[in-house]
Design a protein around this motif. Structure first.
Motif, PDB file in Angstrom:
ATOM      1  N   SER A   1       0.794  -1.226   0.000  1.00  0.00           N
ATOM      2  CA  SER A   1       0.000   0.000   0.000  1.00  0.00           C
ATOM      3  C   SER A   1       0.830   1.281   0.000  1.00  0.00           C
ATOM      4  O   SER A   1       0.392   2.300  -0.524  1.00  0.00           O
ATOM      5  N   ASN A   2       2.038   1.238   0.554  1.00  0.00           N
ATOM      6  CA  ASN A   2       2.837   2.471   0.578  1.00  0.00           C
ATOM      7  C   ASN A   2       3.531   2.747  -0.751  1.00  0.00           C
ATOM      8  O   ASN A   2       4.275   3.708  -0.861  1.00  0.00           O
ATOM      9  N   ARG A   3       3.277   1.917  -1.786  1.00  0.00           N
ATOM     10  CA  ARG A   3       3.815   2.189  -3.116  1.00  0.00           C
ATOM     11  C   ARG A   3       2.721   2.345  -4.164  1.00  0.00           C
ATOM     12  O   ARG A   3       2.995   2.334  -5.350  1.00  0.00           O
ATOM     13  N   GLN A   4       1.473   2.468  -3.750  1.00  0.00           N
ATOM     14  CA  GLN A   4       0.390   2.821  -4.659  1.00  0.00           C
ATOM     15  C   GLN A   4      -0.217   4.114  -4.131  1.00  0.00           C
ATOM     16  O   GLN A   4      -0.637   4.188  -2.985  1.00  0.00           O
ATOM     17  N   PHE A   5      -0.265   5.114  -4.988  1.00  0.00           N
ATOM     18  CA  PHE A   5      -0.567   6.465  -4.523  1.00  0.00           C
ATOM     19  C   PHE A   5      -1.909   7.021  -4.988  1.00  0.00           C
ATOM     20  O   PHE A   5      -2.470   7.881  -4.324  1.00  0.00           O
ATOM     21  N   LEU A   6      -2.398   6.591  -6.123  1.00  0.00           N
ATOM     22  CA  LEU A   6      -3.597   7.202  -6.710  1.00  0.00           C
ATOM     23  C   LEU A   6      -4.636   6.154  -7.093  1.00  0.00           C
ATOM     24  O   LEU A   6      -4.308   4.986  -7.283  1.00  0.00           O
ATOM     25  N   TYR A   7      -5.864   6.613  -7.234  1.00  0.00           N
ATOM     26  CA  TYR A   7      -6.968   5.838  -7.800  1.00  0.00           C
ATOM     27  C   TYR A   7      -7.184   4.507  -7.070  1.00  0.00           C
ATOM     28  O   TYR A   7      -7.366   3.463  -7.689  1.00  0.00           O
TER      29      TYR A   7
ATOM     30  N   PHE B   1       2.229  10.235 -11.048  1.00  0.00           N
ATOM     31  CA  PHE B   1       2.917   9.084 -10.461  1.00  0.00           C
ATOM     32  C   PHE B   1       1.909   8.302  -9.619  1.00  0.00           C
ATOM     33  O   PHE B   1       1.515   8.722  -8.554  1.00  0.00           O
ATOM     34  N   ALA B   2       1.489   7.136 -10.122  1.00  0.00           N
ATOM     35  CA  ALA B   2       0.402   6.382  -9.494  1.00  0.00           C
ATOM     36  C   ALA B   2       0.885   5.222  -8.631  1.00  0.00           C
ATOM     37  O   ALA B   2       0.235   4.878  -7.650  1.00  0.00           O
ATOM     38  N   ALA B   3       2.015   4.600  -8.994  1.00  0.00           N
ATOM     39  CA  ALA B   3       2.498   3.441  -8.225  1.00  0.00           C
ATOM     40  C   ALA B   3       3.932   3.123  -8.611  1.00  0.00           C
ATOM     41  O   ALA B   3       4.425   3.558  -9.654  1.00  0.00           O
ATOM     42  N   GLN B   4       4.563   2.352  -7.764  1.00  0.00           N
ATOM     43  CA  GLN B   4       5.907   1.839  -8.034  1.00  0.00           C
ATOM     44  C   GLN B   4       5.838   0.321  -7.900  1.00  0.00           C
ATOM     45  O   GLN B   4       5.514  -0.201  -6.833  1.00  0.00           O
TER      46      GLN B   4
ATOM     47  N   GLN C   1       1.374  -6.460  -8.838  1.00  0.00           N
ATOM     48  CA  GLN C   1       0.279  -5.889  -9.617  1.00  0.00           C
ATOM     49  C   GLN C   1      -0.380  -4.770  -8.820  1.00  0.00           C
ATOM     50  O   GLN C   1      -0.321  -4.754  -7.593  1.00  0.00           O
ATOM     51  N   ALA C   2      -0.990  -3.856  -9.543  1.00  0.00           N
ATOM     52  CA  ALA C   2      -1.739  -2.761  -8.914  1.00  0.00           C
ATOM     53  C   ALA C   2      -3.054  -2.600  -9.657  1.00  0.00           C
ATOM     54  O   ALA C   2      -3.112  -2.752 -10.881  1.00  0.00           O
ATOM     55  N   THR C   3      -4.098  -2.302  -8.911  1.00  0.00           N
ATOM     56  CA  THR C   3      -5.414  -2.081  -9.493  1.00  0.00           C
ATOM     57  C   THR C   3      -5.801  -0.628  -9.250  1.00  0.00           C
ATOM     58  O   THR C   3      -5.715  -0.132  -8.126  1.00  0.00           O
ATOM     59  N   PHE C   4      -6.203   0.042 -10.331  1.00  0.00           N
ATOM     60  CA  PHE C   4      -6.583   1.450 -10.269  1.00  0.00           C
ATOM     61  C   PHE C   4      -8.042   1.590 -10.692  1.00  0.00           C
ATOM     62  O   PHE C   4      -8.493   0.914 -11.615  1.00  0.00           O
ATOM     63  N   TYR C   5      -8.752   2.474 -10.018  1.00  0.00           N
ATOM     64  CA  TYR C   5     -10.149   2.770 -10.341  1.00  0.00           C
ATOM     65  C   TYR C   5     -10.192   4.182 -10.926  1.00  0.00           C
ATOM     66  O   TYR C   5     -10.063   5.166 -10.211  1.00  0.00           O
ATOM     67  N   LEU C   6     -10.353   4.227 -12.237  1.00  0.00           N
ATOM     68  CA  LEU C   6     -10.252   5.488 -12.969  1.00  0.00           C
ATOM     69  C   LEU C   6     -11.611   5.980 -13.426  1.00  0.00           C
ATOM     70  O   LEU C   6     -12.513   5.180 -13.685  1.00  0.00           O
TER      71      LEU C   6
END
Length: 141
Positions: free
Chosen positions: A38-44, A77-80, A86-91
């Protein structure tokens, strides 16, 4: 002198057995994809009414492990991601650009390391990052 040679031989045999013992251990490093911490996903991060889902998966592999992939969504910058994450974004629905930047001990991402996608509300898209973190591709729907 003969006792030292016997002791040295016994040590070599013991080390050889210890080394071979590791061969039977299974390793899921190259098979398991984990969620980014969680500390490497920033947006959405939260779904909402009318959002679309964008999933970004970085392939697994030992090569590229010293490299972090910085994921940008619409120039933010959304994630690292590290290998095997994997990362999931809700746009919001609409057109989006996903781009890639590298940090760490690997070469820079290709100049064309970006994809364009147009998502409708409720739709899901999958973007794949190769294990080196150098390219992106939009998976077939």
């Amino acid at each position: 002198m003969k006792i030292m040679q016997s002791a040295a031989g016994a040590v070599c045999v013991a080390l050889g057995l210890v080394a071979l013992a590791g061969c039977g251990v299974t390793n899921d490093h190259d098979k398991v994809i984990k969620d980014v911490v969680s500390n490497r996903q920033f947006l959405y991060q939260a779904p909402g009414d009318g959002t679309a889902t964008l999933q970004i998966v970085r392939s697994n592999g030992y090569f590229g492990a010293g490299c972090s992939s910085q994921v940008l969504v619409d120039d933010k910058f959304a994630a690292q991601l590290e290998t095997g994450e994997q990362a999931t974004f809700y746009l919001p629905s609409g057109a989006h650009t996903v781009a890639l930047r590298n940090s760490g001990a690997c070469h820079q991402a290709d100049d064309d390391a970006h994809v364009e996608t147009n998502l409708a509300a409720g739709e899901t898209a999958l973007v794949e990052v190769n294990k080196w973190g150098s390219s992106l591709s939009l998976a077939k729907r």
